[in-house]
Scaffold this motif. Sequence first.
Motif, PDB file in Angstrom:
ATOM      1  N   GLY A 111      -1.202   9.484  -4.652  1.00 33.25           N
ATOM      2  CA  GLY A 111      -0.846   8.247  -5.169  1.00 33.25           C
ATOM      3  C   GLY A 111       0.639   7.795  -5.117  1.00 33.25           C
ATOM      4  O   GLY A 111       0.828   6.560  -5.013  1.00 33.25           O
ATOM      5  N   LEU A 112       1.670   8.702  -5.185  1.00 34.87           N
ATOM      6  CA  LEU A 112       2.901   8.355  -5.227  1.00 34.87           C
ATOM      7  C   LEU A 112       3.258   7.788  -3.591  1.00 34.87           C
ATOM      8  O   LEU A 112       3.973   6.618  -3.788  1.00 34.87           O
ATOM      9  N   ASP A 113       2.790   8.179  -2.627  1.00 33.49           N
ATOM     10  CA  ASP A 113       2.806   7.673  -1.369  1.00 33.49           C
ATOM     11  C   ASP A 113       2.324   6.247  -1.189  1.00 33.49           C
ATOM     12  O   ASP A 113       2.858   5.623  -0.553  1.00 33.49           O
ATOM     13  N   VAL A 114       1.148   6.275  -1.857  1.00 36.11           N
ATOM     14  CA  VAL A 114       0.509   4.938  -1.766  1.00 36.11           C
ATOM     15  C   VAL A 114       1.254   3.907  -2.371  1.00 36.11           C
ATOM     16  O   VAL A 114       1.404   2.709  -1.983  1.00 36.11           O
ATOM     17  N   CYS A 115       1.846   4.220  -3.682  1.00 32.23           N
ATOM     18  CA  CYS A 115       2.612   3.080  -4.298  1.00 32.23           C
ATOM     19  C   CYS A 115       4.062   2.654  -3.612  1.00 32.23           C
ATOM     20  O   CYS A 115       4.361   1.368  -3.566  1.00 32.23           O
ATOM     21  N   ARG A 116       4.545   3.755  -2.961  1.00 31.29           N
ATOM     22  CA  ARG A 116       5.777   3.515  -2.234  1.00 31.29           C
ATOM     23  C   ARG A 116       5.372   2.522  -1.181  1.00 31.29           C
ATOM     24  O   ARG A 116       6.142   1.748  -0.815  1.00 31.29           O
ATOM     25  N   ALA A 117       4.243   2.995  -0.326  1.00 30.95           N
ATOM     26  CA  ALA A 117       3.818   1.960   0.655  1.00 30.95           C
ATOM     27  C   ALA A 117       3.518   0.751   0.315  1.00 30.95           C
ATOM     28  O   ALA A 117       4.115  -0.262   1.040  1.00 30.95           O
ATOM     29  N   LEU A 118       2.877   0.654  -0.554  1.00 26.99           N
ATOM     30  CA  LEU A 118       2.418  -0.696  -1.210  1.00 26.99           C
ATOM     31  C   LEU A 118       3.568  -1.726  -1.687  1.00 26.99           C
ATOM     32  O   LEU A 118       3.312  -3.022  -1.301  1.00 26.99           O
ATOM     33  N   ARG A 119       4.647  -1.072  -2.311  1.00 27.41           N
ATOM     34  CA  ARG A 119       5.477  -1.853  -2.840  1.00 27.41           C
ATOM     35  C   ARG A 119       6.593  -2.477  -1.788  1.00 27.41           C
ATOM     36  O   ARG A 119       7.050  -3.612  -2.257  1.00 27.41           O
ATOM     37  N   VAL A 120       6.421  -1.992  -0.572  1.00 25.75           N
ATOM     38  CA  VAL A 120       7.265  -2.830   0.537  1.00 25.75           C
ATOM     39  C   VAL A 120       6.641  -4.243   0.770  1.00 25.75           C
ATOM     40  O   VAL A 120       7.239  -4.962   1.364  1.00 25.75           O
ATOM     41  N   GLU A 121       5.093  -4.393   0.621  1.00 26.71           N
ATOM     42  CA  GLU A 121       4.456  -5.290   1.165  1.00 26.71           C
ATOM     43  C   GLU A 121       3.679  -6.155   0.072  1.00 26.71           C
ATOM     44  O   GLU A 121       3.298  -7.080   0.485  1.00 26.71           O
ATOM     45  N   LEU A 150      -4.562   3.855  -9.852  1.00 25.77           N
ATOM     46  CA  LEU A 150      -4.436   4.783  -8.699  1.00 25.77           C
ATOM     47  C   LEU A 150      -4.091   6.229  -9.290  1.00 25.77           C
ATOM     48  O   LEU A 150      -3.253   6.329  -9.963  1.00 25.77           O
ATOM     49  N   ASP A 151      -5.028   7.048  -8.964  1.00 28.07           N
ATOM     50  CA  ASP A 151      -4.696   8.637  -9.313  1.00 28.07           C
ATOM     51  C   ASP A 151      -3.751   8.916  -8.492  1.00 28.07           C
ATOM     52  O   ASP A 151      -3.488   8.639  -7.417  1.00 28.07           O
ATOM     53  N   VAL A 152      -2.742   9.829  -9.159  1.00 24.42           N
ATOM     54  CA  VAL A 152      -1.605  10.462  -8.361  1.00 24.42           C
ATOM     55  C   VAL A 152      -2.256  11.498  -7.355  1.00 24.42           C
ATOM     56  O   VAL A 152      -1.818  11.482  -6.269  1.00 24.42           O
ATOM     57  N   MET A 153      -2.951  12.603  -7.901  1.00 26.57           N
ATOM     58  CA  MET A 153      -3.459  13.617  -7.019  1.00 26.57           C
ATOM     59  C   MET A 153      -4.745  13.094  -6.298  1.00 26.57           C
ATOM     60  O   MET A 153      -5.784  12.986  -6.898  1.00 26.57           O
TER      61      MET A 153
END
Length: 248
Positions: free
Chosen positions: A61-71, A52-55
């Motif tokens: 990528g930070l928002d993707v990681c935040r959302a993914l970790r919930v589920e 996962l690239d951040v930019m």
Amino acid sequence: MCAHVVVAEDDPKQADLVRLYLEREGHHVVVVHDGRSALEEARRGPTQLLVLDVMMPVMDGLDVCRALRVESAVPVLMLTARTTEEDLLLGLDLGADDYLTKPYSPRELVARVRALLRRGSRPLPQSLPLDSATPPATPAPPPGVLTAGALTVDPLRHEITADGRPVSCTPGEFRLLEVLAAQPGRVFTRAQLLEQLHGIDRYITTRTVDTHVMNLRRKIEPQPRRPTRLLTVYGIGYKLAEEPHGAS
């Protein structure tokens, strides 16, 4: 092992290079170029690892990681051009399992992917079989709750508490703390801790251990800049204090 890997990178040339190297390892690779597509692809499955690239556009990528970790607990290797400690710790706080700073070697990326897949393929943590009263042949990690002062690590439930409050950790952070808590007071070198985390691989550096330690201190120490639990033994490595007292 071969795996289904999603690569989220908005630079087409860089994405193709990563895909090429991973496919040479035998992985099935899906490439996307924005954060929303990365999240949708990871949800669609059967994703076994996300690079996962951040930019990225649409959703970083930070928002993707935040959302993914919930589920999902799918391993995440984050790619970033941001090199400050705060930026790196933020990514790990949000649930990334490892990171690479740009520019990076494709061979190192492949090695990091290999290590994350190895770690993700074994049960975390190891414990007594539910249908057997016979203890495991190897004593580490021991079953039951591990304690060091007001810090507890519960391998059976995969839970950590500090001063009675729950602590959320990535799999890598949990494993590192589990190893240290199994033998409070013992000094582990960075190389020994790295082997516990990833196995022996010459492309992975001890910086991974240092980053996990910095991140854990922010979570388990009353004053992260003056640690009394997770201590540095200068010139050697790290140890977990048996009974915290004073600052390191």
